[in-house]
Structure formats: C-alpha cells, structure tokens
Scaffold this motif. Structure first.
Motif, PDB file in Angstrom:
ATOM      1  N   GLN A   9       0.825  -1.212   0.000  1.00 19.18           N
ATOM      2  CA  GLN A   9       0.000   0.000   0.000  1.00 19.18           C
ATOM      3  C   GLN A   9       0.859   1.261   0.000  1.00 19.18           C
ATOM      4  OE1 GLN A   9      -2.349  -1.300   3.466  1.00 19.18           O
ATOM      5  NE2 GLN A   9      -4.185  -0.868   2.232  1.00 19.18           N
ATOM      6  N   HIS A  10       1.976   1.168   0.718  1.00 20.20           N
ATOM      7  CA  HIS A  10       2.924   2.279   0.659  1.00 20.20           C
ATOM      8  C   HIS A  10       3.332   2.547  -0.796  1.00 20.20           C
ATOM      9  CE1 HIS A  10       3.501   1.809   5.000  1.00 20.20           C
ATOM     10  NE2 HIS A  10       4.232   2.941   4.999  1.00 20.20           N
ATOM     11  N   HIS A  11       3.686   1.467  -1.475  1.00 20.92           N
ATOM     12  CA  HIS A  11       4.179   1.578  -2.847  1.00 20.92           C
ATOM     13  C   HIS A  11       3.106   2.132  -3.785  1.00 20.92           C
ATOM     14  CE1 HIS A  11       6.423   0.727  -6.430  1.00 20.92           C
ATOM     15  NE2 HIS A  11       5.493  -0.119  -6.886  1.00 20.92           N
ATOM     16  N   GLN A  12       1.877   1.632  -3.652  1.00 21.41           N
ATOM     17  CA  GLN A  12       0.796   2.072  -4.535  1.00 21.41           C
ATOM     18  C   GLN A  12       0.478   3.552  -4.330  1.00 21.41           C
ATOM     19  OE1 GLN A  12      -2.271  -0.718  -3.466  1.00 21.41           O
ATOM     20  NE2 GLN A  12      -1.600  -2.257  -4.974  1.00 21.41           N
ATOM     21  N   LEU A  13       0.413   3.956  -3.066  1.00 17.90           N
ATOM     22  CA  LEU A  13       0.121   5.358  -2.794  1.00 17.90           C
ATOM     23  C   LEU A  13       1.292   6.251  -3.197  1.00 17.90           C
ATOM     24  CD1 LEU A  13      -1.924   7.322  -1.658  1.00 17.90           C
ATOM     25  CD2 LEU A  13      -0.970   6.963   0.622  1.00 17.90           C
ATOM     26  N   ALA A  14       2.503   5.751  -2.997  1.00 20.11           N
ATOM     27  CA  ALA A  14       3.691   6.515  -3.394  1.00 20.11           C
ATOM     28  C   ALA A  14       3.693   6.749  -4.907  1.00 20.11           C
ATOM     29  CB  ALA A  14       4.956   5.771  -2.972  1.00 20.11           C
ATOM     30  N   GLU A  15       3.323   5.723  -5.655  1.00 16.11           N
ATOM     31  CA  GLU A  15       3.254   5.863  -7.114  1.00 16.11           C
ATOM     32  C   GLU A  15       2.226   6.921  -7.508  1.00 16.11           C
ATOM     33  OE1 GLU A  15       2.589   2.013  -8.882  1.00 16.11           O
ATOM     34  OE2 GLU A  15       4.667   1.967  -9.552  1.00 16.11           O
ATOM     35  N   LYS A  16       1.099   6.920  -6.792  1.00 14.30           N
ATOM     36  CA  LYS A  16       0.050   7.903  -7.067  1.00 14.30           C
ATOM     37  C   LYS A  16       0.577   9.318  -6.833  1.00 14.30           C
ATOM     38  CE  LYS A  16      -4.659   9.143  -5.737  1.00 14.30           C
ATOM     39  NZ  LYS A  16      -5.799   8.822  -4.828  1.00 14.30           N
ATOM     40  N   TYR A  17       1.257   9.523  -5.704  1.00 14.63           N
ATOM     41  CA  TYR A  17       1.847  10.834  -5.425  1.00 14.63           C
ATOM     42  C   TYR A  17       2.905  11.201  -6.476  1.00 14.63           C
ATOM     43  CZ  TYR A  17      -0.328  11.305  -0.806  1.00 14.63           C
ATOM     44  OH  TYR A  17      -1.229  11.450   0.204  1.00 14.63           O
ATOM     45  N   PHE A  18       3.701  10.191  -6.855  1.00 11.92           N
ATOM     46  CA  PHE A  18       4.782  10.415  -7.815  1.00 11.92           C
ATOM     47  C   PHE A  18       4.235  10.916  -9.148  1.00 11.92           C
ATOM     48  CE2 PHE A  18       7.375   8.804 -11.333  1.00 11.92           C
ATOM     49  CZ  PHE A  18       8.600   9.378 -11.025  1.00 11.92           C
ATOM     50  N   LEU A  29       6.880   8.121   1.668  1.00 16.76           N
ATOM     51  CA  LEU A  29       6.266   6.795   1.682  1.00 16.76           C
ATOM     52  C   LEU A  29       7.273   5.705   1.321  1.00 16.76           C
ATOM     53  CD1 LEU A  29       2.817   7.689   0.105  1.00 16.76           C
ATOM     54  CD2 LEU A  29       3.201   6.773   2.398  1.00 16.76           C
ATOM     55  N   TYR A  30       8.155   6.006   0.349  1.00 19.62           N
ATOM     56  CA  TYR A  30       9.165   5.002  -0.007  1.00 19.62           C
ATOM     57  C   TYR A  30      10.161   4.797   1.137  1.00 19.62           C
ATOM     58  CZ  TYR A  30       7.738   4.269  -4.841  1.00 19.62           C
ATOM     59  OH  TYR A  30       7.049   3.892  -5.969  1.00 19.62           O
ATOM     60  N   TYR A  44      14.255   1.345  -3.295  1.00 20.05           N
ATOM     61  CA  TYR A  44      15.440   2.201  -3.384  1.00 20.05           C
ATOM     62  C   TYR A  44      15.532   2.860  -4.780  1.00 20.05           C
ATOM     63  CZ  TYR A  44      17.075  -0.271   0.815  1.00 20.05           C
ATOM     64  OH  TYR A  44      17.191  -0.794   2.062  1.00 20.05           O
ATOM     65  N   TRP A  45      15.210   2.037  -5.800  1.00 19.92           N
ATOM     66  CA  TRP A  45      15.282   2.589  -7.161  1.00 19.92           C
ATOM     67  C   TRP A  45      14.313   3.780  -7.313  1.00 19.92           C
ATOM     68  CZ3 TRP A  45      18.997  -0.127  -6.506  1.00 19.92           C
ATOM     69  CH2 TRP A  45      19.133  -1.500  -6.658  1.00 19.92           C
ATOM     70  N   SER A  46      13.090   3.585  -6.807  1.00 24.39           N
ATOM     71  CA  SER A  46      12.082   4.639  -6.940  1.00 24.39           C
ATOM     72  C   SER A  46      12.429   5.845  -6.081  1.00 24.39           C
ATOM     73  CB  SER A  46      10.704   4.094  -6.550  1.00 24.39           C
ATOM     74  OG  SER A  46      10.312   3.064  -7.443  1.00 24.39           O
ATOM     75  N   LEU A  47      12.924   5.581  -4.867  1.00 28.53           N
ATOM     76  CA  LEU A  47      13.300   6.702  -4.000  1.00 28.53           C
ATOM     77  C   LEU A  47      14.424   7.511  -4.642  1.00 28.53           C
ATOM     78  CD1 LEU A  47      13.164   8.292  -1.367  1.00 28.53           C
ATOM     79  CD2 LEU A  47      14.720   6.598  -0.347  1.00 28.53           C
ATOM     80  N   GLY A  48      15.421   6.818  -5.177  1.00 26.37           N
ATOM     81  CA  GLY A  48      16.520   7.529  -5.833  1.00 26.37           C
ATOM     82  C   GLY A  48      16.040   8.352  -7.024  1.00 26.37           C
TER      83      GLY A  48
END
Length: 739
Positions: A9-18, A29-30, A44-48
């Motif tokens: 859920q963290h990942h899905q919401l983070a993608e939405k914000y991104f 979130l990441y 890590y890839w997405s956060l970077g």
C-alpha cells in the motif's frame, strides 16, 4: 486519514503521489516502505529517482549505491538492469511530456549505470538536438559510433536509429560525425533498404537546396549507393548534387549512368536533360552539348506527340524544364516556345489527371468566390518562389515588396527551399509581407494559397523549379502570372506573362500561350544596388594601367562559342586590350574552351584572365569597376548582370535577338537612355566592341549618361515601377471579375 498497513500500500500510494508530481510525499512513503522491507530493492530505485527529479543527484546515486553494496556481482547486474528499466520508463514519460531537460538528466544517469546501452545513448543524442545544444561531438563523446561499429550482433531498434540519423542530418549536416553515423548505420539497414531511402533522400534534398550544401548531399547519396548501387532515384539526384557542387566531371558521368539505367520514356527525357545540364554548366563542351540538345528536342517532340496521360507527379514535374537549355543554344523563339508550350501542356494534362480532385476543387471554389467578391476589398497578392533570398530574383524583386501600397493590397509570400538563418535578404523578405508560408510540399503550398483566397498569384520561378510549376498547374488562385524569374513557362493554367515594349515585340504573342502583359516602360526596375570595396586590381592581374579591359561575367552555359568568337575578334582588333572571364563553370574545361577559340582567332592567350567567384554580391559589383567595357552574351543575355553593369556606369555591348532571353540587355539599355553598344548583327557587335575599346571619350560620355539616368530613368525608379505593376494586377483582377 489513510491507515497504511502494508508495504504494498505504501508503494501504490507513493506511485500515485509520484505521478501527480508530489515528490515529497512519495519520497516519504518510499522511506517508510524501506524501513518495513529493507530488502525490496525496487523501493530504493524509486526513492533515488524521486531524489533525482528533485535535483538531488548525489543523494539519488548514493541511495542506489547503498542498496547494491551487499550484493554479489550477478545480483548487482540484475539490480542495475531493474534500475535502468525504471529510469528508462520515467525518461520516456518525461519525453512524452516534452520535459526534455528532465529526461536528459535521467538518461545521463542511465549512461553512468549502463554506458553501452545504445538505445539510451541514441535517446541522449535526440534530446541534445531537441534542447538545441547539440554540437556534433556528442556522437564521439558518447561512443555511439564506436558501439555501432564494434559490437557484432548488436540489436538496435531501427526506428530509433533512423530517427537519430534523420535528426543529425537535419540539425548538423556539415559536422563530420554525421556522415560517420550514417556509415555506421548502413550494416543495420541491409534488410531495410527502403526504410533507409525514405530517411536519407528527403534529408539530402533539403541539405542540398535549403541549406545549400550540395557536396554533403552528394556524400549522403554515395553512402546509400553502397547498399543499393543501381537505385535510379538516388543516382538522378546525385547527378544534380554533383553539378550544384561544381563537381562537373562527376555530375556528367553520373547523369549518363542515370540515363543508361532508366527505362520509362519520361525518365529518359529527364535523364538526358541532366546530362545536358552538366555539360552546359561546366562550359566548354559545346560540340557534345549540341548533340545532346538535338537528342533532347527529338525526345520532347516524341513525348508531345504521344501525349501520355498516366504519368505520376514526380515524372510530370521533372518534365516542365526538359527544354530549359534550348534558348541558351539557339535564338529561335517560334521553335523554342512551341516546344516549351507543348511540353507544359502534357504536364498540365497529367496534373489534371493525378490531382483531379484538387484541380476541380480549386476551379469550382474560384467560381463560388467570384460570385460574392466585394469590389472594395483589398486585392490579395501571392508571390511564389524559391528565389526570394540572395539570388538574382531576390535582389531585383525587393523594391516591389518595399513599395507595395498596403491600403490597396495584401501581400502574401510562399517560400520554397529558403532558410533565414543562412540569408539576411530572405529574412528581410519575411519582414515585408503580411503573411509568409514555407514548404517544399506542392500539395501543402497549393492548398495554403487556395485557403488564403489569393486573388493574383505571381510565380517568380517559371520553369526553373519543378515545385513552382506543379503549384501553378493546379491553379490554386483564379488569376496567375509569371514575372521576372525566366521566360514564360507555357503552363496553360498561367494567364499572363509580364513583359515590356522592348523585351518582347508585338509579334511574340503568336508563340506564347499566356497573354503577354506589357508594362509601359520596363518589366523590371530597382532603386539601385549596394556596392562594397573591390577585391581585385589590375596590378594583381598583371594588367597595365593604360590597358583596355573587357569583361564577360556569365555562367558557363551562356558562353556560346559563336558570341565568344566575336568577343575574341574584338580583343584582337584593340591593341593593349585584355579579356576578363568570370562565371560559374568547370575551370579546366572553360580554359580549354577559351584557349582553343583564341588560337583559332589568332589571339594571344596571355591576354585572357580568369577571375574567381566572390560570394558577396556587393563585392562582385565593386569588382565590375575594373572593366572599361562589358561584353554581353548571346543568344542568352545577362539580366541582373546587365542592370549591375549599367548601375556601375560601365559601357556594354549587346547583340539583340528575337527571343525574350536575347532582348534583356536591350530593354535595360533603352530604358537607361543608352543606344551606344546595341548591335543587331554580328558585324555591329564587333564594331561596337572595337569602337568602345579605342574611343575613351565615347566611354566617358556613356558613363556620364548612365550616371544622369539614375535621376530620370524608369529603370532606377522602384516606386514608379511598383505603381505600374500594381495597376497591372488591378486590371488583371478586374478583367477576371468582369469576364
């Protein structure tokens, strides 16, 4: 408040914000997801990536590096590939959004991770072009060419490779790396030759004509022919490119090869014309030129007799100027005009066939518009040309654009193969029109003219450009006129040809398909010419100060051997005289041509001087001052060169003939009030040349009259000329409305 219970859920919401651009929330979130599941590398890839997009490049790279520190080499390779995939996806998204600088930053980081990723490197080249900071050195710096050449079995997306090749050809055609890239691409095109052709040929044509780099265009064609050596379309274009680059020997040989390969009769007509073009442009090949011209006339007559109706647009448009060189070889207007008129009728009939829908649309559209045309509206004038730049036509037409009455006329210009970055005069023309439109596409040009509801369309190119001919043949404007650029085209869709009482006699209407519209005085006028500082002196040319200097400065195909013999007879008769020869031609052949004729006439070749071409028109005009007398050519006179000579107050000798091209200097001299030097026979030509050479007082008298003519002559009154042209346009338009 959202309750987060799982990393997913963290990942899905983070993608939405991104995606929405809320990078701070996405990063937070990441970071939480990493805290919960530190072994999931994708976090890590997405956060970077988010840090990178926020401008924190060092932090982004540190984040990726920390995630890989504990991996085995094979794991690191796999993780790198995962990271590259994520970064590439985002780079593509940014490119779609036209955020090119962001995409470039991402792709630079991909390069650090995967320096051999050819697709990423190709994208980087494209991005530098789109950002306008491409220099040509990028191909070497990124090692694109080395990678393409070095790795056997390398798989490359052909569409991307062709996109990059086309972009570099368009953006930096003259950079050495561009041709290197083309040659590196060839092995990947062995099974896709048609795709390569559709990429290269339009770019080569653009480079040759709009960017005026025919030698580079020729190199492009040479590279293509290593894969497809008998492609007639490329060979035909290559012949033109060589000739335009003054590589006349190659141009002639390639044109002859082209003729030997084509089979369609219409192609034979065009190919033979290309051979003749090379021979005439080089100069000095008159015996062969006469033979090829005779063959050309026979080919054209056969074509006209057969009246083909199923020619495509390429073959049709190439035929318009198939008889281009006839007036350079023979002053026989009845024969030459009949040939040209018949040829243009064949072309028009084929246009009516393959462009039937457009031609009918324009025809009926004009009728509908005519019914409701208010009489008090401004007349819309449209000028169609590739010459509205630093070109003879461009220098002569500018006063019309300068003085047009904007209360009575709207002025539109339709430019072909022009580039303001290369030409300040073209940029000037852009500033002088109400609307400018540029294209090299015939259909687009014709449609734009029609949609703009142009009333009177003026073609300044005649048969010197196939695109202009095809546009005129479709008749996108109800009244169509040819002026200035050459003799009339003979296209049935053209209504008028602008002339004057001197340049065409009354009897000329018998052999013109257009109605000849004679202006009161002259068919061309200028306020004058810019004159710079001369770059040649008598001392540099080893000519005594007290010598009599004659000059002939025309292109190679204007130097007919008959008139050249007369010029040499003059030199022979005038003691202490020298003959300066200037003009575009092949240096070796033209020297052989003149030296041979000089030997025949008993003239010491040491009295001949061959002058180099200067790029600046103002310097060229200044250099005219070295001459005492200018000797005109025949059967094709000078035009712009004659005006320049008269403006520089230099006496000249011209022979008057029957055709338009043989009466240009006559009308200009008459309008300047000068009859001295006008010859009607060969004998008079020589007599005038000798007399002017021996009589310094007469030369001074003519120079004085020419200086005085600047105050009173219609030749030097651009404003008066513009009013006369506008009066002609108005009468043409009223005649159409009342018909």
């Amino acid at each position: 408040m959202v309750l987060i219970t799982t990393p997913t859920q963290h990942h899905q919401l983070a993608e939405k914000y991104f995606v929405s651009g809320n990078y701070i929330q996405a990063a937070s979130l990441y970071e939480e997801a990493i805290a919960i599941e530190p072994d999931v590398k994708s976090y890590y890839w997405s956060l970077g990536l988010i840090l990178l997009l926020q401008g924190q490049e060092v932090e982004a790279q540190t984040t990726w590096f920390m995630a890989m520190m504990d991996g085995e080499p094979e794991q690191v390779d796999a993780w790198n590939q995962e990271l590259v995939t994520i970064l590439n996806t985002e780079a593509e998204r940014q490119e779609e959004r036209e955020e090119y600088s962001v995409a470039a930053k991402i792709r630079c980081n991909i390069k650090e991770i995967a320096p051999q990723d050819i697709h990423n490197l190709l994208h980087l080249v494209l991005l530098s072009i789109k950002l306008g900071n491409y220099t040509g050195n990028e191909l070497e710096e990124l090692k694109v060419i080395d990678i393409l050449k070095g790795e056997s079995g390398l798989e490359v997306r052909l569409d991307l490779l062709m996109q990059v090749l086309k972009a570099t050809l368009d953006y930096a055609p003259a950079h050495p790396s561009t041709l290197e890239l083309l040659n590196a691409c060839l092995p990947y095109c062995h099974h896709h030759i048609p795709v390569l052709l559709t990429t290269l040929l339009p770019s080569a044509i653009e480079i040759a004509y709009s960017k005026q780099l025919p030698a580079i265009a020729a190199q492009i064609c040479e590279s293509y022919l290593t894969l497809s050596p008998n492609n007639t379309e490329v060979i035909g274009q290559l012949a033109s490119f060589y000739q335009n680059a003054n590589q006349f020997v190659k141009g002639i040989e390639t044109a002859k090869l082209y003729y030997s390969l084509v089979e369609e009769f219409a192609d034979k007509v065009f190919a033979n014309r290309q051979v003749l073009r090379g021979l005439m442009s080089a100069g000095g090949h008159w015996e062969e030129s006469l033979s090829i011209n005779s063959k050309q006339k026979s080919l054209i007559l056969s074509l006209v007799e057969n009246q083909p109706k199923n020619l495509d647009n390429v073959r049709t448009t190439r035929l318009f100027n198939a008889s281009f060189f006839s007036p350079y070889i023979e002053d026989n207007p009845i024969k030459n005009r009949t040939l040209q008129n018949g040829l243009s009728q064949v072309c028009q009939a084929n246009i009516a066939n393959y462009a039937k829908e457009k031609v009918e649309k324009y025809f009926y559209g004009h009728l509908e518009r005519k019914k409701g045309k208010p009489s008090n509206e401004k007349i819309k004038l449209g000028y169609l040309s590739y010459c509205l730049k630093s070109h003879s036509v461009g220098w002569l037409a500018r006063w019309l654009f300068e003085y047009h009455d904007r209360d009575k006329f709207e002025v539109y210009a339709y430019f072909i193969n022009t580039n303001p970055d290369l030409d300040p005069l073209h940029e000037w023309y852009l500033s002088k029109v109400d609307k400018a439109y540029k294209s090299t596409n015939t259909n687009e040009l014709a449609e734009q003219i029609y949609q703009d509801e142009i009333d009177v369309l003026i073609d300044l190119d005649s048969i010197t450009l196939d695109i202009s001919c095809e546009v005129m043949g479709m008749k996108p404007a109800p009244v169509q006129v040819t002026w200035l650029g050459w003799d009339a085209s003979g296209i049935p869709a053209v209504d008028y040809f602008v002339a004057d009482p001197y340049v065409l006699p009354e009897s000329a209407q018998e052999y013109y398909s257009e109605e000849i519209w004679r202006l009161p005085h002259t068919y061309v006028a200028v306020d004058g010419f810019e004159v710079s500082v001369p770059t040649i002196t008598r001392e540099e040319l080893d000519i005594p100060n007290d010598a009599v200097v004659y000059l002939c400065g025309q292109r190679g195909f204007k130097r007919h051997p008959d008139i050249t013999r007369l010029q040499l007879k003059i030199i022979k008769e005038v003691p202490n005289s020298y003959f300066l020869i200037k003009g575009i031609s092949e240096e070796n052949s033209i020297k052989i041509f003149f030296d041979g004729l000089a030997d025949e006439e008993g003239v010491d070749t040491s009295r001949l001087r061959f002058l180099p071409i200067v790029m600046s028109e103002s310097v060229h005009r200044a250099n005219l001052g070295i001459a005492d007398i200018v000797l005109d050519t025949y059967p094709y006179n000078g035009a712009t060169t004659t005006l320049e000579t008269l403006w520089m107050c230099i006496p000249m000798v011209t022979k008057v003939g029957e055709q338009f091209a043989a009466r240009n200097s006559y009308t200009m001299m008459m309008n300047a009030g000068i009859t001295e030097g006008i010859a009607w026979t060969d004998e008079e030509y020589v007599e005038w040349g000798v007399r002017l050479g021996k009589d310094e007082a007469l030369r001074q008298q003519i120079a004085w009259k020419l200086r005085q003519s600047r105050k009173t002559s219609p030749l030097w009154n651009g404003k008066q000329f513009t009013r006369e042209m506008e009066n002609a346009y108005t009468q043409m338009w009223q005649k159409y409305l009342e018909s």
